[in-house]
Motif scaffolding. Structure first.
Motif, PDB file in Angstrom:
ATOM      1  N   UNK A   1     -11.946  -8.787   8.587  1.00  0.00           N
ATOM      2  CA  UNK A   1     -10.559  -8.826   9.048  1.00  0.00           C
ATOM      3  C   UNK A   1      -9.695  -7.754   8.387  1.00  0.00           C
ATOM      4  N   UNK A   2     -10.278  -6.982   7.476  1.00  0.00           N
ATOM      5  CA  UNK A   2      -9.521  -5.988   6.725  1.00  0.00           C
ATOM      6  C   UNK A   2      -9.811  -4.584   7.223  1.00  0.00           C
ATOM      7  N   UNK A   3      -8.789  -3.739   7.135  1.00  0.00           N
ATOM      8  CA  UNK A   3      -8.989  -2.319   7.421  1.00  0.00           C
ATOM      9  C   UNK A   3      -9.675  -1.669   6.222  1.00  0.00           C
ATOM     10  N   UNK A   4     -10.158  -0.454   6.427  1.00  0.00           N
ATOM     11  CA  UNK A   4     -10.802   0.249   5.318  1.00  0.00           C
ATOM     12  C   UNK A   4      -9.792   0.552   4.208  1.00  0.00           C
ATOM     13  N   UNK A   5      -8.530   0.777   4.588  1.00  0.00           N
ATOM     14  CA  UNK A   5      -7.492   0.983   3.583  1.00  0.00           C
ATOM     15  C   UNK A   5      -7.299  -0.245   2.717  1.00  0.00           C
ATOM     16  N   UNK A   6      -7.301  -1.425   3.338  1.00  0.00           N
ATOM     17  CA  UNK A   6      -7.166  -2.668   2.575  1.00  0.00           C
ATOM     18  C   UNK A   6      -8.388  -2.895   1.684  1.00  0.00           C
ATOM     19  N   UNK A   7      -9.567  -2.555   2.193  1.00  0.00           N
ATOM     20  CA  UNK A   7     -10.760  -2.642   1.345  1.00  0.00           C
ATOM     21  C   UNK A   7     -10.643  -1.683   0.160  1.00  0.00           C
ATOM     22  N   UNK A   8      -9.987  -0.547   0.397  1.00  0.00           N
ATOM     23  CA  UNK A   8      -9.747   0.390  -0.701  1.00  0.00           C
ATOM     24  C   UNK A   8      -8.863  -0.215  -1.774  1.00  0.00           C
ATOM     25  N   UNK A   9      -7.836  -0.975  -1.368  1.00  0.00           N
ATOM     26  CA  UNK A   9      -6.967  -1.648  -2.340  1.00  0.00           C
ATOM     27  C   UNK A   9      -7.778  -2.677  -3.129  1.00  0.00           C
ATOM     28  N   UNK A  10      -8.623  -3.433  -2.439  1.00  0.00           N
ATOM     29  CA  UNK A  10      -9.491  -4.393  -3.125  1.00  0.00           C
ATOM     30  C   UNK A  10     -10.412  -3.676  -4.116  1.00  0.00           C
ATOM     31  N   UNK A  11     -10.948  -2.536  -3.703  1.00  0.00           N
ATOM     32  CA  UNK A  11     -11.855  -1.780  -4.570  1.00  0.00           C
ATOM     33  C   UNK A  11     -11.125  -1.291  -5.824  1.00  0.00           C
ATOM     34  N   UNK A  12      -9.869  -0.854  -5.660  1.00  0.00           N
ATOM     35  CA  UNK A  12      -9.089  -0.426  -6.828  1.00  0.00           C
ATOM     36  C   UNK A  12      -8.981  -1.560  -7.837  1.00  0.00           C
ATOM     37  N   UNK A  13      -8.697  -2.768  -7.346  1.00  0.00           N
ATOM     38  CA  UNK A  13      -8.551  -3.908  -8.240  1.00  0.00           C
ATOM     39  C   UNK A  13      -9.843  -4.259  -8.949  1.00  0.00           C
TER      40      UNK A  13
ATOM     41  N   UNK B   1       0.397   0.712  -2.174  1.00  0.00           N
ATOM     42  CA  UNK B   1       1.577  -0.051  -1.753  1.00  0.00           C
ATOM     43  C   UNK B   1       1.997   0.359  -0.347  1.00  0.00           C
ATOM     44  N   UNK B   2       1.825   1.635  -0.030  1.00  0.00           N
ATOM     45  CA  UNK B   2       2.146   2.100   1.316  1.00  0.00           C
ATOM     46  C   UNK B   2       1.288   1.442   2.378  1.00  0.00           C
ATOM     47  N   UNK B   3       0.027   1.143   2.029  1.00  0.00           N
ATOM     48  CA  UNK B   3      -0.854   0.437   2.965  1.00  0.00           C
ATOM     49  C   UNK B   3      -0.269  -0.936   3.291  1.00  0.00           C
ATOM     50  N   UNK B   4       0.252  -1.620   2.278  1.00  0.00           N
ATOM     51  CA  UNK B   4       0.855  -2.928   2.506  1.00  0.00           C
ATOM     52  C   UNK B   4       2.135  -2.793   3.334  1.00  0.00           C
ATOM     53  N   UNK B   5       2.931  -1.767   3.024  1.00  0.00           N
ATOM     54  CA  UNK B   5       4.201  -1.586   3.716  1.00  0.00           C
ATOM     55  C   UNK B   5       4.015  -1.267   5.199  1.00  0.00           C
ATOM     56  N   UNK B   6       3.023  -0.459   5.517  1.00  0.00           N
ATOM     57  CA  UNK B   6       2.844   0.018   6.892  1.00  0.00           C
ATOM     58  C   UNK B   6       2.060  -0.960   7.757  1.00  0.00           C
ATOM     59  N   UNK B   7       1.471  -1.956   7.137  1.00  0.00           N
ATOM     60  CA  UNK B   7       0.661  -2.912   7.899  1.00  0.00           C
ATOM     61  C   UNK B   7       1.558  -3.827   8.737  1.00  0.00           C
ATOM     62  N   UNK B   8       1.031  -4.241   9.878  1.00  0.00           N
ATOM     63  CA  UNK B   8       1.735  -5.216  10.723  1.00  0.00           C
ATOM     64  C   UNK B   8       1.459  -6.650  10.274  1.00  0.00           C
ATOM     65  N   UNK B   9       0.577  -6.812   9.306  1.00  0.00           N
ATOM     66  CA  UNK B   9       0.271  -8.145   8.796  1.00  0.00           C
ATOM     67  C   UNK B   9       1.428  -8.631   7.922  1.00  0.00           C
TER      68      UNK B   9
ATOM     69  N   UNK C   1       2.552  -9.110   5.015  1.00  0.00           N
ATOM     70  CA  UNK C   1       2.552  -8.893   3.576  1.00  0.00           C
ATOM     71  C   UNK C   1       3.919  -9.238   3.004  1.00  0.00           C
ATOM     72  N   UNK C   2       3.934  -9.805   1.811  1.00  0.00           N
ATOM     73  CA  UNK C   2       5.182 -10.188   1.154  1.00  0.00           C
ATOM     74  C   UNK C   2       5.717  -9.002   0.357  1.00  0.00           C
ATOM     75  N   UNK C   3       6.256  -8.040   1.091  1.00  0.00           N
ATOM     76  CA  UNK C   3       6.835  -6.846   0.471  1.00  0.00           C
ATOM     77  C   UNK C   3       8.288  -6.735   0.900  1.00  0.00           C
ATOM     78  N   UNK C   4       9.101  -6.152   0.053  1.00  0.00           N
ATOM     79  CA  UNK C   4      10.529  -6.025   0.342  1.00  0.00           C
ATOM     80  C   UNK C   4      10.761  -4.957   1.398  1.00  0.00           C
ATOM     81  N   UNK C   5      11.393  -5.369   2.472  1.00  0.00           N
ATOM     82  CA  UNK C   5      11.786  -4.413   3.502  1.00  0.00           C
ATOM     83  C   UNK C   5      13.298  -4.317   3.493  1.00  0.00           C
ATOM     84  N   UNK C   6      13.870  -3.555   4.387  1.00  0.00           N
ATOM     85  CA  UNK C   6      15.303  -3.247   4.303  1.00  0.00           C
ATOM     86  C   UNK C   6      16.180  -4.488   4.402  1.00  0.00           C
TER      87      UNK C   6
END
Length: 636
Positions: free
Chosen positions: A240-252, A44-52, A54-59
């Motif tokens: 188009x994905x970072x290795x961290x995002x590929x890691x999220x895909x791999x988890x799924x 989830x932190x990967x999604x939060x820190x990305x500049x893309x 992502x539909x995540x709740x921010x402040x």
């Protein structure tokens, strides 16, 4: 020995009673954020820190809950109040709970909670999202079933589900993120139903929504209707994905037990991971290693070997868990990098005390499967330390008893056994604890056979019953191959049949038997009298097939001939590709142990490799090959 075993079991039993009673006292109380864990938080932190986008709740999403003027309107709820007033009153209630440190289950909040649940359908989408955020700001309840708290989140779940069809993909993901933050994604229905709707158009999702949808699959550990669509979309946007995002895909992919079937996509993942090994973090690395191991087949052996070589220099940089998955990477394809495994074992030797029992089980698997004999001898030193380590892990053993029995089985393949621990594992009480219902696992078949082969002079502890052995013989041993069409034959079955047909032209009385029934596959048995220079029929003592009994020379030859050294019991064993370490001149630990146990029983194993049999072109070549092999090994 047996007295010490009873003492050890009594110690285990006392702790079992304590742990089980503690479990019974707390099992019905689920912390509200029970499903939060380090891996999901990192993803989830990967999604939060990305500049893309992502539909995540921010402040500022869902309305930032600034400090409202003190108001106790929630103490006198008005069902005819406007939606805005109800929402404002709910925010005041949340602030009141936080300020006073009260649980929402306090009786003073009952009337408003009931009113809010009844009027919730009047809220706008933004107010509904804000209510989910506010719910997360309450003092952490003792349980998801806490009074008022359960009514609030359950009603919110129902209302969110009702609005799914009218929401866009972005809104579905944003609300799903709110449920994740509450720790209720797996308990409520909304996230699953939202994911099902997203699953209808996975192929069209942009990369950031694809990653976030897969993050939800990882959370729920449930696949949508067609996970192949995730793979198709990923193949188009992997660059188009970072290795961290590929890691999220791999988890799924891994958590939904979905292998990647596209060889080009696997090649890209191998290449990306290899090129960024120096900077990849532990959690994405472990996730990618898991999915590569789960997905790789024979065509991936070459990139797998390259990656194993590149991983040699990462052993000291990454965590012990990452090292473990580096060692496990080649297990499914019996592909071992000896240098890498030795370095990982040296790391485990230094940090063994900090390893979990599950990790100890898996590193035992690596040592047993790869059957490695390193120049440093670390595998022997490590294996000898493990029995004492297991004695110190009684709490973990009681929570994960099958990890314990698997460890013992893998250690026997390395020639290490402990009478006390073996006695504890085979005791009826521990067996009942490990397998409360149904038949004991295959590892018990191996442990029982190992204990019986030690002999009553060495091992005097408990064993499995004859009935259990018979049931295991029927369930855990594979069928005896025949060409009658009853069973589908695999390549090893066909080789066995071809060898019997070729050998029957040289000798009579050849039979398929499970000489060692704790190994799945049967072998070809030939009994030969060197004096008479002819094959002998099997004794009537051999018994029926699939009975779970180890076949000694007495079973095969009868009492009178069992002690005659001029009568040989020859067992022809097929070494398939999964019985050898790829590109190494050695067997797997299980195959090596099988050959040792056959010799221990007085049989003469004759090993025929699958590839050398396949190279023979005609019947004459096969007969000549069998003559040479039987002459070399059994002097026939």
């Amino acid at each position: 020995m047996w007295t010490r075993t009873h003492c050890l079991w009594r110690s285990v039993s006392r702790q079992a009673n304590h742990l089980l009673s503690r479990h019974l006292c707390t099992s019905n109380v689920l912390p509200a954020r029970i499903f939060a864990d380090r891996e999901n938080q990192f993803a989830h932190g990967i999604l939060m820190e990305s500049l893309k986008p992502y539909q995540v709740l921010r402040s500022t999403d869902g309305g930032e809950h600034k400090e409202l003027p003190s108001s106790e309107r929630f103490l006198q709820p008005q069902s005819n109040a406007s939606a805005a007033d109800l929402y404002a009153a709910f925010l005041s209630l949340v602030q009141d709970c936080s300020r006073l440190g009260l649980q929402v289950s306090d009786v003073r909040y009952d009337a408003f909670a009931r009113c809010y649940c009844e009027q919730l359908h009047r809220l706008t989408d933004e107010q509904l999202l804000g209510s989910l955020q506010a719910l997360g700001e309450l003092p952490t309840p003792d349980s998801t079933k806490t009074h008022n708290y359960m009514e609030l989140w359950n009603t919110l779940d129902i209302e969110c589900c009702r609005r799914i069809e009218g929401w866009s993909s972005a809104q579905l993901l944003l609300v799903s993120d709110a449920w994740y933050r509450l720790g209720l994604a797996r308990i409520g229905e909304y996230v699953w139903l939202a994911l099902k709707k997203l699953g209808r158009k996975v192929r069209k999702l942009p990369p950031e929504q694809l990653v976030q949808a897969m993050f939800l699959c990882n959370l729920l550990r449930r696949p949508v209707f067609e996970m192949f669509d995730f793979e198709l979309n990923l193949a188009r946007c992997v660059d188009q994905m970072t290795l961290g995002e590929l890691g999220v895909m791999a988890m799924g992919f891994f958590k939904t037990q979905t292998p990647i079937r596209n060889p080009e996509l696997l090649a890209q993942i191998y290449q990306r991971l290899g090129s960024e090994l120096d900077t990849v973090e532990d959690i994405p690395l472990v996730a990618l290693l898991k999915v590569l191991r789960y997905s790789s087949k024979l065509p991936q052996v070459e990139p797998l070997n390259r990656l194993l070589c590149e991983l040699e220099h990462q052993v000291e940089r990454v965590s012990l868990l990452a090292c473990l998955h580096m060692a496990l990477l080649g297990c499914d394809l019996q592909t071992c990098n000896d240098v890498l495994v030795e370095r990982i074992l040296l790391r485990f030797e230094r940090e063994l005390e900090s390893a979990r029992l599950k990790d100890v089980e898996r590193i035992c698997l690596v040592m047993a499967l790869f059957n490695i004999n390193s120049s440093s001898g670390v595998e022997t030193r490590l294996a000898k330390r493990l029995p004492d380590l297991l004695r110190q892990r009684l709490d973990e053993i009681l929570r994960h008893p099958r990890c314990f029995t698997n460890c013992l089985q893998f250690l026997t393949m390395r020639g290490i056994h402990d009478m006390e621990l073996l006695g504890v594992a085979l005791s009826p009480r521990f067996l009942q604890h490990a397998y409360r219902t149904g038949l004991p696992g295959r590892e018990y078949f191996h442990l029982d056979a190992f204990a019986r082969l030690l002999g009553p002079e060495v091992y005097q502890g408990p064993l499995l019953s004859d009935r259990q052995l018979q049931q295991m013989g029927r369930l855990y041993t594979q069928y005896i191959p025949e060409r009658d069409g009853r069973f589908r034959l695999n390549s090893t079955d066909r080789i066995l049949l071809e060898i019997r047909e070729a050998a029957s032209l040289l000798h009579r009385h050849l039979s398929f038997k499970h000489v060692l029934p704790h190994y799945e596959r049967c072998d070809l048995v030939l009994c030969y009298d060197h004096r008479q220079r002819k094959a002998l029929p099997l004794s009537a003592d051999v018994g029926e097939d699939y009975n779970g009994v180890i076949l000694t020379r007495r079973h095969l030859l009868g009492e009178s001939k069992a002690q005659d050294d001029q009568v040989a019991s020859i067992v022809i064993v097929i070494a398939g590709w999964n019985n050898t370490i790829r590109a190494k001149n050695r067997f797997t630990g299980q195959m090596d142990m099988k050959l040792r146990q056959l010799r221990q029983l007085g049989h003469q194993p004759v090993v025929i490799y699958w590839h050398e049999w396949r190279e023979l072109e005609n019947a004459t070549d096969r007969q000549n090959f069998l003559r040479r092999r039987l002459s070399q090994v059994a002097k026939i």
